[in-house]
Design a protein around this motif. Structure first.
Motif, mmCIF file in Angstrom:
data_model
loop_
_atom_site.group_PDB
_atom_site.id
_atom_site.type_symbol
_atom_site.label_atom_id
_atom_site.label_comp_id
_atom_site.label_asym_id
_atom_site.label_seq_id
_atom_site.Cartn_x
_atom_site.Cartn_y
_atom_site.Cartn_z
ATOM 1 N N THR A 7 0.927 -1.272 0.194
ATOM 2 C CA THR A 7 -0.022 0.021 -0.028
ATOM 3 C C THR A 7 0.835 1.056 0.008
ATOM 4 O O THR A 7 2.153 1.093 0.518
ATOM 5 N N ALA A 21 -7.438 -8.296 0.758
ATOM 6 C CA ALA A 21 -6.586 -8.314 -0.573
ATOM 7 C C ALA A 21 -6.617 -9.801 -0.957
ATOM 8 O O ALA A 21 -6.864 -10.264 -2.417
ATOM 9 N N VAL A 41 -0.117 -7.358 -5.337
ATOM 10 C CA VAL A 41 -1.326 -6.187 -5.363
ATOM 11 C C VAL A 41 -0.758 -5.048 -4.860
ATOM 12 O O VAL A 41 -0.019 -4.983 -3.692
ATOM 13 N N ILE A 43 -2.177 -1.035 -3.730
ATOM 14 C CA ILE A 43 -3.174 -0.395 -3.490
ATOM 15 C C ILE A 43 -2.762 1.223 -3.053
ATOM 16 O O ILE A 43 -1.963 1.203 -2.226
ATOM 17 N N CYS A 58 -6.267 0.051 -7.494
ATOM 18 C CA CYS A 58 -5.564 -1.235 -7.388
ATOM 19 C C CYS A 58 -5.042 -1.585 -8.612
ATOM 20 O O CYS A 58 -5.649 -1.609 -9.613
ATOM 21 N N HIS A 73 -5.548 -2.860 -14.010
ATOM 22 C CA HIS A 73 -5.665 -1.646 -12.984
ATOM 23 C C HIS A 73 -7.188 -1.362 -12.792
ATOM 24 O O HIS A 73 -7.976 -1.576 -13.738
ATOM 25 N N ILE A 79 -11.475 0.543 -1.247
ATOM 26 C CA ILE A 79 -10.475 -0.872 -1.298
ATOM 27 C C ILE A 79 -11.252 -1.933 -2.103
ATOM 28 O O ILE A 79 -10.726 -2.418 -2.887
ATOM 29 N N LEU A 83 -10.386 -3.539 -5.564
ATOM 30 C CA LEU A 83 -9.650 -4.876 -5.562
ATOM 31 C C LEU A 83 -10.595 -5.932 -6.486
ATOM 32 O O LEU A 83 -9.999 -6.566 -7.253
ATOM 33 N N SER A 86 -10.191 -5.031 -10.188
ATOM 34 C CA SER A 86 -8.758 -5.435 -10.755
ATOM 35 C C SER A 86 -8.676 -7.018 -11.048
ATOM 36 O O SER A 86 -8.162 -7.314 -11.830
#
Length: 105
Positions: A7, A21, A41, A43, A58, A73, A79, A83, A86
């Motif tokens: 992140t 995630a 991943v 973020i 993401c 993307h 969030i 997630l 993506s």
């Protein structure tokens, strides 16, 4: 399949974010587990402290065995939405590439 989550400075990468995630990756890509070595991943909060639509970005990068990495993307309001979006896009890309590779075998 190994899952790595990172992140930016504006999103606290605590255990709950990592769990969400990993769950998004597994639910979207688990059926391809034997063909993938790693999923990264990333973020990011694009607006930092400001709020706005689709401000969470993401990026998921897949490392398929014997192939070049692929990424997708997606921007979302939170969030979980970023997630999910993506993972859906990455699944579509990987499915297409794997289907084409399987036809050539």
């Amino acid at each position: 399949m190994q899952i790595q989550v990172s992140t930016d400075n504006f999103i606290h990468g605590d255990a709950r974010v990592i769990e969400v995630a990993e769950q998004a990756v597994r639910s979207g890509l688990e059926h391809m587990d034997d063909r993938l070595t790693r999923i990264e991943v990333h973020i990011k909060d694009q607006n930092a402290d400001k709020h706005g639509p689709d401000h969470i970005l993401c990026t998921m990068e897949a490392r398929p065995r014997g192939m070049a990495p692929m990424s997708a993307h997606h921007g979302g309001a939170d969030i979980q939405a970023a997630l999910k979006g993506s993972a859906k896009k990455l699944r579509a890309r990987l499915t297409s590439v794997f289907d084409k590779a399987d036809m050539h075998r």
